[in-house]
Write a protein that holds these residues in place. Structure first.
Motif, PDB file in Angstrom:
ATOM      1  N   ALA A   2       0.823  -1.220   0.000  1.00 48.47           N
ATOM      2  CA  ALA A   2       0.000   0.000   0.000  1.00 48.47           C
ATOM      3  C   ALA A   2       0.850   1.260   0.000  1.00 48.47           C
ATOM      4  O   ALA A   2       0.609   2.181  -0.803  1.00 48.47           O
ATOM      5  N   TRP A   3       1.846   1.349   0.872  1.00 50.59           N
ATOM      6  CA  TRP A   3       2.680   2.545   0.910  1.00 50.59           C
ATOM      7  C   TRP A   3       3.490   2.680  -0.367  1.00 50.59           C
ATOM      8  O   TRP A   3       3.645   3.785  -0.888  1.00 50.59           O
ATOM      9  N   ARG A   4       4.024   1.581  -0.862  1.00 48.90           N
ATOM     10  CA  ARG A   4       4.792   1.629  -2.107  1.00 48.90           C
ATOM     11  C   ARG A   4       3.934   2.142  -3.256  1.00 48.90           C
ATOM     12  O   ARG A   4       4.360   3.005  -4.040  1.00 48.90           O
ATOM     13  N   ASP A   5       2.708   1.616  -3.349  1.00 47.86           N
ATOM     14  CA  ASP A   5       1.816   2.019  -4.434  1.00 47.86           C
ATOM     15  C   ASP A   5       1.435   3.497  -4.319  1.00 47.86           C
ATOM     16  O   ASP A   5       1.366   4.217  -5.330  1.00 47.86           O
ATOM     17  N   GLU A   6       1.186   3.962  -3.098  1.00 45.80           N
ATOM     18  CA  GLU A   6       0.836   5.373  -2.888  1.00 45.80           C
ATOM     19  C   GLU A   6       2.004   6.280  -3.267  1.00 45.80           C
ATOM     20  O   GLU A   6       1.816   7.330  -3.909  1.00 45.80           O
ATOM     21  N   SER A   7       3.192   5.879  -2.887  1.00 40.54           N
ATOM     22  CA  SER A   7       4.383   6.667  -3.206  1.00 40.54           C
ATOM     23  C   SER A   7       4.648   6.676  -4.706  1.00 40.54           C
ATOM     24  O   SER A   7       5.038   7.706  -5.277  1.00 40.54           O
ATOM     25  N   ALA A   8       4.434   5.532  -5.368  1.00 38.04           N
ATOM     26  CA  ALA A   8       4.623   5.459  -6.818  1.00 38.04           C
ATOM     27  C   ALA A   8       3.655   6.390  -7.547  1.00 38.04           C
ATOM     28  O   ALA A   8       4.024   7.059  -8.527  1.00 38.04           O
ATOM     29  N   ALA A   9       2.423   6.443  -7.066  1.00 40.73           N
ATOM     30  CA  ALA A   9       1.437   7.331  -7.685  1.00 40.73           C
ATOM     31  C   ALA A   9       1.825   8.794  -7.506  1.00 40.73           C
ATOM     32  O   ALA A   9       1.666   9.616  -8.430  1.00 40.73           O
ATOM     33  N   ALA A  10       2.346   9.155  -6.323  1.00 41.58           N
ATOM     34  CA  ALA A  10       2.786  10.536  -6.096  1.00 41.58           C
ATOM     35  C   ALA A  10       3.966  10.892  -6.989  1.00 41.58           C
ATOM     36  O   ALA A  10       4.034  12.001  -7.540  1.00 41.58           O
ATOM     37  N   LEU A  11       4.899   9.965  -7.152  1.00 42.67           N
ATOM     38  CA  LEU A  11       6.040  10.202  -8.034  1.00 42.67           C
ATOM     39  C   LEU A  11       5.582  10.352  -9.478  1.00 42.67           C
ATOM     40  O   LEU A  11       6.069  11.225 -10.214  1.00 42.67           O
ATOM     41  N   ALA A  12       4.629   9.536  -9.885  1.00 40.93           N
ATOM     42  CA  ALA A  12       4.102   9.632 -11.247  1.00 40.93           C
ATOM     43  C   ALA A  12       3.418  10.973 -11.492  1.00 40.93           C
ATOM     44  O   ALA A  12       3.505  11.542 -12.586  1.00 40.93           O
ATOM     45  N   VAL A  34       8.862  -4.139 -13.117  1.00 41.75           N
ATOM     46  CA  VAL A  34       8.096  -3.402 -14.122  1.00 41.75           C
ATOM     47  C   VAL A  34       6.781  -4.093 -14.451  1.00 41.75           C
ATOM     48  O   VAL A  34       5.867  -3.464 -15.012  1.00 41.75           O
ATOM     49  N   HIS A  35       6.651  -5.382 -14.115  1.00 40.37           N
ATOM     50  CA  HIS A  35       5.389  -6.073 -14.359  1.00 40.37           C
ATOM     51  C   HIS A  35       4.384  -5.836 -13.239  1.00 40.37           C
ATOM     52  O   HIS A  35       3.188  -6.096 -13.415  1.00 40.37           O
ATOM     53  N   ASP A  36       4.854  -5.389 -12.106  1.00 46.70           N
ATOM     54  CA  ASP A  36       3.989  -5.154 -10.954  1.00 46.70           C
ATOM     55  C   ASP A  36       3.061  -3.975 -11.243  1.00 46.70           C
ATOM     56  O   ASP A  36       3.515  -2.863 -11.524  1.00 46.70           O
ATOM     57  N   ARG A  37       1.776  -4.216 -11.138  1.00 43.50           N
ATOM     58  CA  ARG A  37       0.788  -3.173 -11.456  1.00 43.50           C
ATOM     59  C   ARG A  37       0.928  -1.951 -10.553  1.00 43.50           C
ATOM     60  O   ARG A  37       0.479  -0.867 -10.914  1.00 43.50           O
ATOM     61  N   GLY A  38       1.562  -2.117  -9.386  1.00 43.62           N
ATOM     62  CA  GLY A  38       1.763  -0.977  -8.507  1.00 43.62           C
ATOM     63  C   GLY A  38       2.665   0.087  -9.099  1.00 43.62           C
ATOM     64  O   GLY A  38       2.591   1.253  -8.696  1.00 43.62           O
ATOM     65  N   LEU A  39       3.505  -0.291 -10.060  1.00 48.36           N
ATOM     66  CA  LEU A  39       4.384   0.672 -10.723  1.00 48.36           C
ATOM     67  C   LEU A  39       3.829   1.143 -12.065  1.00 48.36           C
ATOM     68  O   LEU A  39       4.491   1.920 -12.767  1.00 48.36           O
ATOM     69  N   SER A  40       2.632   0.698 -12.428  1.00 47.73           N
ATOM     70  CA  SER A  40       2.078   1.083 -13.728  1.00 47.73           C
ATOM     71  C   SER A  40       1.904   2.595 -13.899  1.00 47.73           C
ATOM     72  O   SER A  40       2.011   3.088 -15.029  1.00 47.73           O
ATOM     73  N   PRO A  41       1.643   3.386 -12.817  1.00 48.88           N
ATOM     74  CA  PRO A  41       1.609   4.836 -13.042  1.00 48.88           C
ATOM     75  C   PRO A  41       2.918   5.379 -13.598  1.00 48.88           C
ATOM     76  O   PRO A  41       2.914   6.371 -14.340  1.00 48.88           O
ATOM     77  N   LEU A  42       4.043   4.734 -13.262  1.00 47.97           N
ATOM     78  CA  LEU A  42       5.342   5.174 -13.762  1.00 47.97           C
ATOM     79  C   LEU A  42       5.667   4.555 -15.121  1.00 47.97           C
ATOM     80  O   LEU A  42       6.148   5.246 -16.028  1.00 47.97           O
ATOM     81  N   THR A  43       5.425   3.261 -15.272  1.00 40.52           N
ATOM     82  CA  THR A  43       5.768   2.606 -16.538  1.00 40.52           C
ATOM     83  C   THR A  43       4.872   3.069 -17.682  1.00 40.52           C
ATOM     84  O   THR A  43       5.221   2.879 -18.844  1.00 40.52           O
ATOM     85  N   SER A  44       3.742   3.669 -17.347  1.00 42.78           N
ATOM     86  CA  SER A  44       2.888   4.226 -18.405  1.00 42.78           C
ATOM     87  C   SER A  44       3.433   5.559 -18.920  1.00 42.78           C
ATOM     88  O   SER A  44       3.031   6.021 -20.000  1.00 42.78           O
ATOM     89  N   LEU A  45       4.345   6.170 -18.169  1.00 46.23           N
ATOM     90  CA  LEU A  45       4.921   7.466 -18.556  1.00 46.23           C
ATOM     91  C   LEU A  45       6.352   7.361 -19.066  1.00 46.23           C
ATOM     92  O   LEU A  45       6.795   8.195 -19.859  1.00 46.23           O
ATOM     93  N   LEU A  46       7.081   6.370 -18.586  1.00 44.10           N
ATOM     94  CA  LEU A  46       8.512   6.264 -18.854  1.00 44.10           C
ATOM     95  C   LEU A  46       8.846   4.885 -19.395  1.00 44.10           C
ATOM     96  O   LEU A  46       8.197   3.895 -19.047  1.00 44.10           O
TER      97      LEU A  46
END
Length: 326
Positions: A228-238, A259-271
């Protein structure tokens, strides 16, 4: 009952439906991993963290199918094998990411490393990083005690630096506009600064460099894969990356996810991640996952590699980026 009749009804003579079903299941998990729900224990993200290792299951199924000498079983196992090769074939044969050979244009070599706050040899780690030939070096888990050691070792070749909290960026090229990036989860009350942004002044134009260390994830019996915290932080970074005004961006960070983890998809969709080879970075003693990343926009990741282990539990990872001319 005749011997032939007994043979026809024996378990060995039956069609290997369990093996076939297993092959179809593995193929489905590979191809449709994003459909596995996270509702219970974040099992979807857990699967995606170790997705390449399903290749070992495919090998085991292939061995079993071969031992049975069953054509239908071998045909079934070919399905997950094909899906795995499509997904990870370029990782088995690194260097094939850019079709048709290298693109022309200027390059930038960058290095990312979580140096570990309990590193018993920060001096040795710093010297190894300083000699790696990178233009940019991003570090996480810097401590007040170890920071002067890294500064002393990196400054001769990388005189420009920005440090915010426990993350830092050292550069051969001038840096400007260094500032924190707010990626702290709302429930974290401690002093917590793990994100920064700086402008890298290159001969062909400015690049926005982001350095980040997202919260760790935990696997616990009571609540499963805690992201949960990782996903929230990833969204803020995105959100910060999406608002970036410069066209060219490089993100260097311990993102605590693949990169396959959906929690990082806000970032991998941009970069675009640098993915030449598997490049597993954690744990250093026996790497199982690539959780340290180099991602870019306005630049093409050409080659990626990991460096030998330092005193950290992560391996350093580096990449050469080909900058798009503006």
């Amino acid at each position: 009952m005749t011997r032939d009749a007994r043979r026809d009804t024996s378990p060995r003579a039956r069609r290997p439906w369990v093996l076939i079903s297993s092959a179809v299941l593995v193929a489905g998990l590979l191809a449709f991993h994003s459909a596995v729900p996270n509702a219970v224990g974040n099992v979807g993200s857990l699967l995606e963290t170790f997705l390449p290792w399903l290749g070992l299951v495919v090998v085991a199924l292939l061995v079993l199918a071969s031992s049975r000498r069953s054509a239908i079983a071998l045909t079934a196992v070919a399905l997950p094998a094909t899906v795995w090769v499509i997904m990870f074939g370029t990782s088995v044969f690194p260097g094939s990411v850019i079709a048709g050979g290298p693109e022309p244009g200027p390059t930038l070599t960058v290095l990312q490393h979580n140096v570990a706050d309990d590193n018993a040899d920060p001096g040795g780690t710093a010297r190894a990083l300083a000699g790696a030939g990178a233009d940019l070096i991003a570090l996480q888990e810097l401590t007040p005690q170890a920071l002067p050691v890294y500064e002393a070792a990196l400054a001769p070749e990388h005189p420009h630096r920005v440090v915010v909290g426990t993350v830092g960026l050292w550069s051969r090229l001038p840096l400007a506009d260094g500032r924190p990036v707010a990626i702290k989860p709302q429930d974290v009350t401690a002093d917590w600064n793990r994100g920064l942004r700086a402008t890298v002044r290159t001969p062909v134009g400015d690049i926005a460099a982001y350095v980040a260390h997202l919260p760790s994830v935990r696997l616990r019996p009571q609540d499963g894969f805690g992201t949960a915290w990782r996903d929230e932080s990833a969204a803020a970074l995105a959100t910060a990356v999406a608002a970036e005004k410069l066209e060219r961006i490089v993100l260097l960070g311990d993102l605590n996810g693949t990169v396959h983890d959906r929690g990082l998809s806000p970032l991998t969709s941009l970069l675009a991640p640098a993915l030449d080879g598997f490049g597993f970075t954690w744990p250093a003693a026996f790497p199982l996952a690539r959780i340290d990343h180099i991602m870019a926009r306005g630049a093409t990741p050409a080659t990626t590699w990991t460096l030998p282990a330092t005193g950290s539990d992560h391996l350093p990872t580096a990449a050469t980026l080909r900058l798009r001319l503006q």
